[in-house]
Structure formats: C-alpha cells, structure tokens
Design a protein around this motif. Structure first.
Motif, PDB file in Angstrom:
ATOM      1  N   SER A  21       1.045  -1.259   0.067  1.00 21.60           N
ATOM      2  CA  SER A  21      -0.215  -0.377  -0.200  1.00 21.60           C
ATOM      3  C   SER A  21       0.890   0.823   0.081  1.00 21.60           C
ATOM      4  CB  SER A  21      -0.918   0.054   1.153  1.00 21.60           C
ATOM      5  OG  SER A  21       0.252   0.276   2.361  1.00 21.60           O
ATOM      6  N   ASP A  22       0.595   2.357  -0.445  1.00 18.59           N
ATOM      7  CA  ASP A  22       0.988   3.796  -0.690  1.00 18.59           C
ATOM      8  C   ASP A  22       0.552   4.430   0.643  1.00 18.59           C
ATOM      9  OD1 ASP A  22       2.674   6.182  -0.759  1.00 18.59           O
ATOM     10  OD2 ASP A  22       1.030   6.382  -2.781  1.00 18.59           O
ATOM     11  N   GLN A  23       1.642   3.631   1.922  1.00 14.91           N
ATOM     12  CA  GLN A  23       0.925   5.022   3.645  1.00 14.91           C
ATOM     13  C   GLN A  23       1.653   6.300   3.105  1.00 14.91           C
ATOM     14  OE1 GLN A  23       1.847   2.338   6.848  1.00 14.91           O
ATOM     15  NE2 GLN A  23       1.187   0.845   5.843  1.00 14.91           N
ATOM     16  N   VAL A  24       0.728   6.781   4.048  1.00 18.10           N
ATOM     17  CA  VAL A  24       1.204   8.114   4.884  1.00 18.10           C
ATOM     18  C   VAL A  24       1.349   8.457   6.098  1.00 18.10           C
ATOM     19  CG1 VAL A  24       0.618   8.861   2.311  1.00 18.10           C
ATOM     20  CG2 VAL A  24      -1.244   8.530   4.089  1.00 18.10           C
ATOM     21  N   HIS A  25       1.305   7.267   6.625  1.00 16.73           N
ATOM     22  CA  HIS A  25       1.077   7.739   7.536  1.00 16.73           C
ATOM     23  C   HIS A  25       1.166   6.167   8.565  1.00 16.73           C
ATOM     24  CE1 HIS A  25       0.170   9.230  11.895  1.00 16.73           C
ATOM     25  NE2 HIS A  25      -0.916   8.871  11.762  1.00 16.73           N
ATOM     26  N   ASP A  34       1.112   4.780  13.023  1.00 15.84           N
ATOM     27  CA  ASP A  34       1.190   5.156  14.557  1.00 15.84           C
ATOM     28  C   ASP A  34       0.603   3.606  15.425  1.00 15.84           C
ATOM     29  OD1 ASP A  34      -1.358   5.064  14.930  1.00 15.84           O
ATOM     30  OD2 ASP A  34      -1.483   7.306  14.695  1.00 15.84           O
ATOM     31  N   ALA A  35       0.612   3.491  16.111  1.00 13.71           N
ATOM     32  CA  ALA A  35       0.397   2.166  16.893  1.00 13.71           C
ATOM     33  C   ALA A  35      -0.699   1.663  16.862  1.00 13.71           C
ATOM     34  CB  ALA A  35       0.425   2.448  18.610  1.00 13.71           C
ATOM     35  N   LEU A  36      -1.216   2.629  16.682  1.00 11.69           N
ATOM     36  CA  LEU A  36      -3.367   2.504  16.323  1.00 11.69           C
ATOM     37  C   LEU A  36      -4.043   1.913  14.869  1.00 11.69           C
ATOM     38  CD1 LEU A  36      -4.626   4.650  19.491  1.00 11.69           C
ATOM     39  CD2 LEU A  36      -4.190   2.645  19.528  1.00 11.69           C
ATOM     40  N   CYS A  37      -3.737   3.014  14.416  1.00 10.59           N
ATOM     41  CA  CYS A  37      -3.724   2.718  12.926  1.00 10.59           C
ATOM     42  C   CYS A  37      -2.927   3.626  11.857  1.00 10.59           C
ATOM     43  CB  CYS A  37      -4.985   4.156  12.746  1.00 10.59           C
ATOM     44  SG  CYS A  37      -4.327   5.704  12.438  1.00 10.59           S
ATOM     45  N   ILE A  38      -2.998   3.033  10.396  1.00 11.78           N
ATOM     46  CA  ILE A  38      -1.990   3.775   9.689  1.00 11.78           C
ATOM     47  C   ILE A  38      -3.433   4.351   8.188  1.00 11.78           C
ATOM     48  CG2 ILE A  38      -0.503   1.459   9.429  1.00 11.78           C
ATOM     49  CD1 ILE A  38      -2.083   0.220   6.760  1.00 11.78           C
ATOM     50  N   ALA A  39      -2.342   4.887   7.144  1.00  8.53           N
ATOM     51  CA  ALA A  39      -3.100   5.286   6.352  1.00  8.53           C
ATOM     52  C   ALA A  39      -3.233   5.898   5.281  1.00  8.53           C
ATOM     53  CB  ALA A  39      -3.463   7.466   6.667  1.00  8.53           C
ATOM     54  N   PHE A  40      -3.175   4.923   4.052  1.00  7.25           N
ATOM     55  CA  PHE A  40      -2.349   4.781   2.666  1.00  7.25           C
ATOM     56  C   PHE A  40      -3.896   5.679   1.713  1.00  7.25           C
ATOM     57  CE2 PHE A  40      -5.652   1.911   2.089  1.00  7.25           C
ATOM     58  CZ  PHE A  40      -5.702   1.209   3.185  1.00  7.25           C
ATOM     59  N   ARG A  41      -3.006   5.692   0.630  1.00  7.95           N
ATOM     60  CA  ARG A  41      -3.892   5.641  -0.549  1.00  7.95           C
ATOM     61  C   ARG A  41      -5.204   4.782  -0.873  1.00  7.95           C
ATOM     62  NH1 ARG A  41      -1.847  11.398  -1.256  1.00  7.95           N
ATOM     63  NH2 ARG A  41       1.192  10.829  -0.732  1.00  7.95           N
ATOM     64  N   ASP A  42      -5.637   5.201  -1.204  1.00  2.35           N
ATOM     65  CA  ASP A  42      -7.331   4.687  -1.885  1.00  2.35           C
ATOM     66  C   ASP A  42      -5.996   4.428  -3.602  1.00  2.35           C
ATOM     67  OD1 ASP A  42     -10.421   4.004  -1.374  1.00  2.35           O
ATOM     68  OD2 ASP A  42      -9.985   3.851  -3.511  1.00  2.35           O
ATOM     69  N   VAL A  43      -7.337   2.707  -3.839  1.00  5.80           N
ATOM     70  CA  VAL A  43      -5.645   2.563  -4.935  1.00  5.80           C
ATOM     71  C   VAL A  43      -6.975   2.966  -6.229  1.00  5.80           C
ATOM     72  CG1 VAL A  43      -5.008   0.924  -4.772  1.00  5.80           C
ATOM     73  CG2 VAL A  43      -7.264   0.254  -4.513  1.00  5.80           C
ATOM     74  N   GLN A  44      -7.903   3.164  -5.953  1.00 13.37           N
ATOM     75  CA  GLN A  44      -9.166   4.155  -7.007  1.00 13.37           C
ATOM     76  C   GLN A  44      -9.652   5.424  -7.002  1.00 13.37           C
ATOM     77  OE1 GLN A  44     -11.990   0.438  -7.404  1.00 13.37           O
ATOM     78  NE2 GLN A  44     -11.724   0.937 -10.003  1.00 13.37           N
ATOM     79  N   PRO A  45      -8.684   6.432  -6.667  1.00 13.32           N
ATOM     80  CA  PRO A  45      -9.046   7.158  -6.261  1.00 13.32           C
ATOM     81  C   PRO A  45     -10.319   8.354  -6.852  1.00 13.32           C
ATOM     82  CG  PRO A  45      -6.863   7.526  -7.568  1.00 13.32           C
ATOM     83  CD  PRO A  45      -7.340   6.050  -7.410  1.00 13.32           C
ATOM     84  N   GLN A  46     -11.316   8.117  -6.003  1.00 14.20           N
ATOM     85  CA  GLN A  46     -11.850   9.580  -7.124  1.00 14.20           C
ATOM     86  C   GLN A  46     -11.807  11.505  -6.889  1.00 14.20           C
ATOM     87  OE1 GLN A  46     -14.698   8.252  -7.493  1.00 14.20           O
ATOM     88  NE2 GLN A  46     -13.297   6.108  -7.052  1.00 14.20           N
ATOM     89  N   ALA A  47     -11.010  11.912  -5.890  1.00 10.02           N
ATOM     90  CA  ALA A  47     -10.621  12.768  -6.370  1.00 10.02           C
ATOM     91  C   ALA A  47      -8.935  12.866  -6.451  1.00 10.02           C
ATOM     92  CB  ALA A  47     -11.253  13.182  -4.986  1.00 10.02           C
ATOM     93  N   PRO A  48      -8.481  13.993  -6.165  1.00  4.43           N
ATOM     94  CA  PRO A  48      -7.100  13.898  -6.739  1.00  4.43           C
ATOM     95  C   PRO A  48      -6.654  13.580  -4.977  1.00  4.43           C
ATOM     96  CG  PRO A  48      -7.586  16.130  -6.925  1.00  4.43           C
ATOM     97  CD  PRO A  48      -9.182  15.238  -6.815  1.00  4.43           C
ATOM     98  N   VAL A  49      -6.517  14.083  -4.720  1.00  6.74           N
ATOM     99  CA  VAL A  49      -6.480  12.989  -2.985  1.00  6.74           C
ATOM    100  C   VAL A  49      -7.521  12.190  -2.589  1.00  6.74           C
ATOM    101  CG1 VAL A  49      -5.781  13.602  -0.762  1.00  6.74           C
ATOM    102  CG2 VAL A  49      -4.831  15.253  -2.396  1.00  6.74           C
TER     103      VAL A  49
END
Ligand code: AMP
Length: 115
Positions: free
Chosen positions: A19-23, A25-40
């Motif tokens: 996954s293309d992770q952007v965050h 931590d101990a509780l969660c991760i954040a990553f880019r959606d593979v089918q983006p519905q907007a520029p971000v």
C-alpha cells in the motif's frame, strides 16, 4: 467473531500486499485509495479489525477519536484546506471492505448531497 481478519485491509496491515502509506502509528495506518475519487483520496484504518461503526462500542471511543484526528493530520499533510471524511457502514451505504475505514477526500470541489 473477527469478521474482518481476512479483508484486503487486514492483508495490508499484515504486510501481505503493498500500500502507498502516508501515516503509521500504534493504532492505525493511512494509505492512498487505489481507485481515487479525487486528487487526494486517503483511507485511515485501525489496526484493530472493527468491521464498521455499527460494530464499535463505547470502549472504542478513544480509538475513533484518534482516527478522526489522524484523518485531519493526513489531510493537512497533503496540503488540503478543505476535505470530506466519509465512513460507509453497511453494504447499502456503499461499504465494500468490511474493516472500518475513514475516507479522506479532497483536492477538488465536492458536491453535496452524495449519491
Ligand atoms: P468502501 O466502499 O467504503 O468500503 O471503501 C473501500 C475502498 O477501498 C474503496 O474506495 C476502494 O477503492 C479501496 N481499496 C480497495 N482495495 C484497496 C487496496 N488494495 N489499496 C487501497 N485501497 C483499496
């Protein structure tokens, strides 16, 4: 029962698929959606495999608060000053992956109400 252990997000958390992770931590991760519905279009997911908000209880309050704060943090990280945070709960609401996730969508004007 751990209904979300074998979702695609469980596999991402276990490092089994990339996954293309952007965050992280101990509780969660954040990553880019593979089918983006907007520029971000980012997804924030707890490491704990909650299915959706319907599966959450009062004990999950601090975790849910953390996920919202991380959503704002990654949105700012991406340079957004306006964005939408969406949590689909249940198939009829559009949930397709049954591991709780917050969508963070921005980078273009967004219409309301959603479909
Ligand atoms: P939902 O429809 O609310 O359950 O959202 C699930 C989201 O996960 C969709 O926007 C998909 O594009 C996204 N998605 C599915 N598989 C992956 C993946 N392997 N990596 C990143 N995003 C994914």
């Amino acid at each position: 029962m751990d209904q979300s252990a074998d979702t695609i997000f469980g596999r991402i958390l276990r490092g089994e698929i990339p996954s293309d992770q952007v965050h992280s931590d101990a509780l969660c991760i954040a990553f880019r959606d593979v089918q983006p519905q907007a520029p971000v279009h980012l997804l924030v997911i707890p490491r704990q495999p909650l299915v959706n908000l319907a599966d959450a209880s009062a004990a999950d309050g601090p975790l849910l608060g953390h996920l919202l704060l991380v959503a704002a943090q990654v949105a700012r990280q991406e340079g957004l000053t306006a964005w939408r945070t969406v949590i689909n709960s249940g198939a009829d609401a559009g949930q397709t992956v049954f591991h709780l996730h917050l969508h963070v969508i921005g980078g273009r004007p967004l219409q309301w109400p959603p479909g």
